[in-house]
Write an enzyme that holds these catalytic residues in place. Structure first.
Site, PDB file in Angstrom:
ATOM      1  N   ASP A   8       0.877  -1.177   0.000  1.00 59.14           N
ATOM      2  CA  ASP A   8       0.000   0.000   0.000  1.00 59.14           C
ATOM      3  C   ASP A   8       0.912   1.224   0.000  1.00 59.14           C
ATOM      4  O   ASP A   8       2.144   1.116  -0.149  1.00 59.14           O
ATOM      5  CB  ASP A   8      -1.003  -0.042   1.166  1.00 59.14           C
ATOM      6  CG  ASP A   8      -0.371   0.237   2.526  1.00 59.14           C
ATOM      7  OD1 ASP A   8       0.877   0.322   2.620  1.00 59.14           O
ATOM      8  OD2 ASP A   8      -1.116   0.378   3.510  1.00 59.14           O
ATOM      9  N   HIS A   9       0.302   2.400   0.197  1.00 53.50           N
ATOM     10  CA  HIS A   9       1.089   3.640   0.188  1.00 53.50           C
ATOM     11  C   HIS A   9       2.130   3.666   1.304  1.00 53.50           C
ATOM     12  O   HIS A   9       3.213   4.207   1.134  1.00 53.50           O
ATOM     13  CB  HIS A   9       0.147   4.844   0.318  1.00 53.50           C
ATOM     14  CG  HIS A   9      -0.759   4.764   1.512  1.00 53.50           C
ATOM     15  ND1 HIS A   9      -1.812   3.863   1.573  1.00 53.50           N
ATOM     16  CD2 HIS A   9      -0.773   5.434   2.686  1.00 53.50           C
ATOM     17  CE1 HIS A   9      -2.434   3.993   2.730  1.00 53.50           C
ATOM     18  NE2 HIS A   9      -1.814   4.926   3.434  1.00 53.50           N
ATOM     19  N   CYS A  65       3.235  -3.032   3.967  1.00 51.98           N
ATOM     20  CA  CYS A  65       2.344  -1.909   4.294  1.00 51.98           C
ATOM     21  C   CYS A  65       3.073  -1.087   5.344  1.00 51.98           C
ATOM     22  O   CYS A  65       4.294  -1.201   5.478  1.00 51.98           O
ATOM     23  CB  CYS A  65       0.955  -2.376   4.717  1.00 51.98           C
ATOM     24  SG  CYS A  65       0.855  -3.275   6.275  1.00 51.98           S
ATOM     25  N   GLY A  66       2.370  -0.263   6.082  1.00 57.67           N
ATOM     26  CA  GLY A  66       3.056   0.585   7.056  1.00 57.67           C
ATOM     27  C   GLY A  66       3.742  -0.240   8.133  1.00 57.67           C
ATOM     28  O   GLY A  66       4.924  -0.060   8.435  1.00 57.67           O
ATOM     29  N   THR A  67       2.987  -1.159   8.720  1.00 52.31           N
ATOM     30  CA  THR A  67       3.545  -2.021   9.770  1.00 52.31           C
ATOM     31  C   THR A  67       3.851  -3.433   9.284  1.00 52.31           C
ATOM     32  O   THR A  67       4.562  -4.177   9.980  1.00 52.31           O
ATOM     33  CB  THR A  67       2.526  -2.168  10.923  1.00 52.31           C
ATOM     34  OG1 THR A  67       1.327  -2.756  10.380  1.00 52.31           O
ATOM     35  CG2 THR A  67       2.216  -0.836  11.571  1.00 52.31           C
ATOM     36  N   GLY A  68       3.272  -3.825   8.185  1.00 51.79           N
ATOM     37  CA  GLY A  68       3.361  -5.209   7.708  1.00 51.79           C
ATOM     38  C   GLY A  68       2.227  -6.072   8.239  1.00 51.79           C
ATOM     39  O   GLY A  68       1.993  -7.179   7.741  1.00 51.79           O
ATOM     40  N   GLY A  70      -1.325  -5.304   8.709  1.00 55.33           N
ATOM     41  CA  GLY A  70      -2.614  -5.303   8.004  1.00 55.33           C
ATOM     42  C   GLY A  70      -2.558  -6.137   6.730  1.00 55.33           C
ATOM     43  O   GLY A  70      -3.454  -6.948   6.450  1.00 55.33           O
ATOM     44  N   HIS A  98      10.337 -23.874   8.504  1.00 52.31           N
ATOM     45  CA  HIS A  98       9.385 -24.598   9.351  1.00 52.31           C
ATOM     46  C   HIS A  98       7.913 -24.353   8.986  1.00 52.31           C
ATOM     47  O   HIS A  98       7.080 -25.214   9.248  1.00 52.31           O
ATOM     48  CB  HIS A  98       9.587 -24.208  10.823  1.00 52.31           C
ATOM     49  CG  HIS A  98      10.832 -24.813  11.412  1.00 52.31           C
ATOM     50  ND1 HIS A  98      11.137 -24.729  12.752  1.00 52.31           N
ATOM     51  CD2 HIS A  98      11.861 -25.506  10.842  1.00 52.31           C
ATOM     52  CE1 HIS A  98      12.294 -25.349  12.981  1.00 52.31           C
ATOM     53  NE2 HIS A  98      12.758 -25.809  11.835  1.00 52.31           N
ATOM     54  N   ASN A  99       7.601 -23.184   8.461  1.00 50.51           N
ATOM     55  CA  ASN A  99       6.192 -22.839   8.223  1.00 50.51           C
ATOM     56  C   ASN A  99       5.805 -22.866   6.742  1.00 50.51           C
ATOM     57  O   ASN A  99       4.631 -22.670   6.415  1.00 50.51           O
ATOM     58  CB  ASN A  99       5.865 -21.454   8.801  1.00 50.51           C
ATOM     59  CG  ASN A  99       6.307 -21.303  10.243  1.00 50.51           C
ATOM     60  OD1 ASN A  99       7.132 -20.439  10.561  1.00 50.51           O
ATOM     61  ND2 ASN A  99       5.802 -22.153  11.129  1.00 50.51           N
ATOM     62  N   ARG A 109       7.257   1.330   7.574  1.00 52.89           N
ATOM     63  CA  ARG A 109       7.493   2.321   8.631  1.00 52.89           C
ATOM     64  C   ARG A 109       8.194   1.671   9.813  1.00 52.89           C
ATOM     65  O   ARG A 109       8.331   2.287  10.884  1.00 52.89           O
ATOM     66  CB  ARG A 109       6.156   2.929   9.077  1.00 52.89           C
ATOM     67  CG  ARG A 109       5.457   3.696   7.963  1.00 52.89           C
ATOM     68  CD  ARG A 109       4.034   4.104   8.329  1.00 52.89           C
ATOM     69  NE  ARG A 109       3.396   4.765   7.193  1.00 52.89           N
ATOM     70  CZ  ARG A 109       2.073   4.844   7.021  1.00 52.89           C
ATOM     71  NH1 ARG A 109       1.253   4.292   7.898  1.00 52.89           N
ATOM     72  NH2 ARG A 109       1.584   5.458   5.959  1.00 52.89           N
ATOM     73  N   ARG A 132       8.219 -33.348  10.382  1.00 56.53           N
ATOM     74  CA  ARG A 132       7.263 -32.968  11.431  1.00 56.53           C
ATOM     75  C   ARG A 132       6.645 -31.607  11.160  1.00 56.53           C
ATOM     76  O   ARG A 132       5.517 -31.323  11.573  1.00 56.53           O
ATOM     77  CB  ARG A 132       7.932 -32.995  12.812  1.00 56.53           C
ATOM     78  CG  ARG A 132       8.986 -31.939  13.036  1.00 56.53           C
ATOM     79  CD  ARG A 132       9.704 -32.143  14.363  1.00 56.53           C
ATOM     80  NE  ARG A 132      10.616 -31.043  14.684  1.00 56.53           N
ATOM     81  CZ  ARG A 132      11.816 -30.883  14.156  1.00 56.53           C
ATOM     82  NH1 ARG A 132      12.262 -31.748  13.263  1.00 56.53           N
ATOM     83  NH2 ARG A 132      12.582 -29.853  14.505  1.00 56.53           N
ATOM     84  N   HIS A 133       7.362 -30.757  10.430  1.00 56.65           N
ATOM     85  CA  HIS A 133       6.820 -29.429  10.122  1.00 56.65           C
ATOM     86  C   HIS A 133       5.689 -29.526   9.097  1.00 56.65           C
ATOM     87  O   HIS A 133       4.762 -28.725   9.115  1.00 56.65           O
ATOM     88  CB  HIS A 133       7.936 -28.508   9.625  1.00 56.65           C
ATOM     89  CG  HIS A 133       9.062 -28.399  10.599  1.00 56.65           C
ATOM     90  ND1 HIS A 133       8.890 -27.856  11.850  1.00 56.65           N
ATOM     91  CD2 HIS A 133      10.342 -28.827  10.540  1.00 56.65           C
ATOM     92  CE1 HIS A 133      10.032 -27.931  12.517  1.00 56.65           C
ATOM     93  NE2 HIS A 133      10.931 -28.513  11.748  1.00 56.65           N
ATOM     94  N   ARG A 136       2.413 -30.176  10.793  1.00 50.76           N
ATOM     95  CA  ARG A 136       1.847 -28.963  11.406  1.00 50.76           C
ATOM     96  C   ARG A 136       1.290 -28.007  10.358  1.00 50.76           C
ATOM     97  O   ARG A 136       0.224 -27.412  10.557  1.00 50.76           O
ATOM     98  CB  ARG A 136       2.930 -28.283  12.253  1.00 50.76           C
ATOM     99  CG  ARG A 136       3.334 -29.165  13.428  1.00 50.76           C
ATOM    100  CD  ARG A 136       4.691 -28.826  13.982  1.00 50.76           C
ATOM    101  NE  ARG A 136       5.102 -29.814  14.983  1.00 50.76           N
ATOM    102  CZ  ARG A 136       6.342 -29.944  15.443  1.00 50.76           C
ATOM    103  NH1 ARG A 136       7.305 -29.161  14.982  1.00 50.76           N
ATOM    104  NH2 ARG A 136       6.628 -30.862  16.342  1.00 50.76           N
TER     105      ARG A 136
END
Ligand code: RB5
Length: 148
Positions: A8-9, A65-68, A70, A98-99, A109, A132-133, A136
């Protein structure tokens, strides 16, 4: 590997920087926007980017995004998407190992360009360890499938 990138912006400037960094490293990068600092809504960008992964056109994505937060929340509402919001390289490395995260998110930001480069390097350098991952991760995807 073909990557999709979007922001985003609030993440626009960092997205542009990281896009060039990835292109310089030889990645094929598809940019789904935004293309200016004009205000826009991060769920729209997350949806467009995740569609590229869902269709198989792109293997993994980078969203800013600003914080990552949202944009990662929005991405995680898209079927088949495992998005991880990271601001340290240890986590960025392990969300792959793992994920099996198929989207990395961070905040324009929150992190600077130097750290963002290290985050994408850590995220893209490994491969999912399975074993095992996988059990999960399969349970995560089963959770998604059983939601009404
Ligand atoms: C936009 O101002 C900002 O809210 C957005 O970029 C993001 O930080 C949301 O999580």
């Amino acid at each position: 590997m073909k990557l999709v990138i979007g922001s985003d912006h609030g993440g626009y400037e960092l997205k542009e920087d990281v896009k060039q960094y990835l292109i310089d490293k030889g990645y094929d990068v598809e940019d789904v926007g935004t293309f200016s600092t004009a205000s826009c809504d991060y769920p729209d960008i997350a949806k467009a980017a995740c569609a590229k992964i869902q269709s198989g056109e792109c293997e993994r994505g980078i969203l800013v995004c600003g914080t990552g937060v949202g944009i990662s929340m929005a991405a995680n509402k898209c079927k088949g998407i495992r998005a991880a919001c990271c601001s340290d390289t240890f986590t960025a490395r392990y969300v792959t190992l793992h994920n099996d995260a198929n989207v990395l998110c961070f905040g324009g930001r929150v992190v600077g360009a130097g750290l963002a480069h290290e985050l994408v390097d850590a995220y893209l350098s490994g491969t999912f360890e399975g074993g095992r991952h996988k059990i999960r991760v399969d349970k995560i995807m089963a959770l998604e499938a059983e939601q009404l």
